[in-house]
Every structure is written in structure tokens, then in C-alpha cells.
Design a protein around this motif. Sequence first.
Motif, mmCIF file in Angstrom:
data_model
loop_
_atom_site.group_PDB
_atom_site.id
_atom_site.type_symbol
_atom_site.label_atom_id
_atom_site.label_comp_id
_atom_site.label_asym_id
_atom_site.label_seq_id
_atom_site.Cartn_x
_atom_site.Cartn_y
_atom_site.Cartn_z
ATOM 1 N N PHE A 1 7.161 109.387 -20.015
ATOM 2 C CA PHE A 1 7.104 107.444 -19.987
ATOM 3 C C PHE A 1 5.447 107.167 -21.012
ATOM 4 O O PHE A 1 6.095 106.110 -21.840
ATOM 5 N N ASP B 1 13.031 109.116 -18.465
ATOM 6 C CA ASP B 1 12.706 109.583 -17.915
ATOM 7 C C ASP B 1 12.705 108.546 -16.862
ATOM 8 O O ASP B 1 12.497 109.400 -15.627
ATOM 9 N N GLU B 2 13.220 107.474 -16.299
ATOM 10 C CA GLU B 2 13.530 107.022 -14.826
ATOM 11 C C GLU B 2 14.938 107.883 -14.496
ATOM 12 O O GLU B 2 14.444 107.742 -13.786
ATOM 13 N N ARG C 1 13.198 110.987 -13.203
ATOM 14 C CA ARG C 1 12.161 110.061 -11.559
ATOM 15 C C ARG C 1 13.283 110.259 -10.682
ATOM 16 O O ARG C 1 12.525 110.688 -9.734
ATOM 17 N N VAL C 2 14.082 109.338 -11.225
ATOM 18 C CA VAL C 2 15.419 108.899 -9.616
ATOM 19 C C VAL C 2 15.763 110.795 -9.141
ATOM 20 O O VAL C 2 15.697 110.432 -8.244
#
Length: 169
Positions: free
Chosen positions: A104, A162-163, A166-167
Amino acid sequence: MAKSKKTFSSKPAGGSMAPWLGIAAIIILVDQLTKITIEKLFTYGEELYVTSFFNLVLAYNKGAAFSFLSNQGGWQRYFFTTIGIGAALFIVYLLRKHAAQKLFCWSMSLILGGAVGNVIDRMVHGHVIDFLDFHWRGIGHFPAFNVADTAICIGAGLLILDELRRVNK
């Protein structure tokens, strides 16, 4: 019953911001040095053929991405400068808050460096200096861009990655 006192620390949660600000500073430095070099070596609109798909060219962009709003009366300079400064301040806040999240922070650092690089251009020149010109088999040219734009795009890609990571956790 004694109330607990809240203290506000100037230290970021989970890590130092210094490496991330350092990455942004390197992007700004490389961006500005390449723009200065191109401006010294080229006249406006001059192109240098490098490969069958890439040229160097000195171009000015008074708008945003893909010259969005570039043909307006000049107000867009202040508008995009304000957006860039606001984005930079928000990114510094995010870096401070999430300094331990490496991917991030990499993405935010690249976006920060690119945003500040282009804000410097708008403040100093009134436009962004672009010089990287990719094209394909005479079909057409992609809009010229610069190191700052490249950093912003890579940063945005890392932010998406990154998202997604994370998900999926």
C-alpha cells in the motif's frame, strides 16, 4: 474512577514514513531532472525517433490525463494544482496512518511522487512537460507522458493489487 488520558503521538502507527517519503522524493527528482533535460535538448514539438514504437518529443499539457480540459481559458491550471496538492496531503496522511503496510505504501509513494512532480510543473511552467511518445505501426500515437505519469500509473496498479490481495485474505 479516574479517566484515562488520551495522548497523541507524532509517531506513525506501525512504522516510519521516512522510506515512503524517500521513494516519493526520488520519483520527484528523476521526474524533474528528465523534464529539465528534455527542455534543454528539444524545442516544443520536436521529435527524436528512438525505435519503431517510441519517440522522444517535447510536449506541453495544460490539462489533465489525455489533455482533459487543456483547451480551457487557464483556470484548469489552478484547479489541477489544487487537486494535486490536496491529493498529496491526503496521501501523506495515509502513509502516516498505514506506514507498516508495504505494498500500500509503495503505491502511495509512487502516486505521491508523480502528483508532486506534475504540480511542480503546473506551478513553475503553467503546464505539465511530457516527452515519452509511444505509437504503433503508424496507426496513432498514445498521448505523450512523463516519469510522474508513469509513477502514478504504476502506483495505481499496485494499489489495485494491494486491494485484491486484501480482499482475498
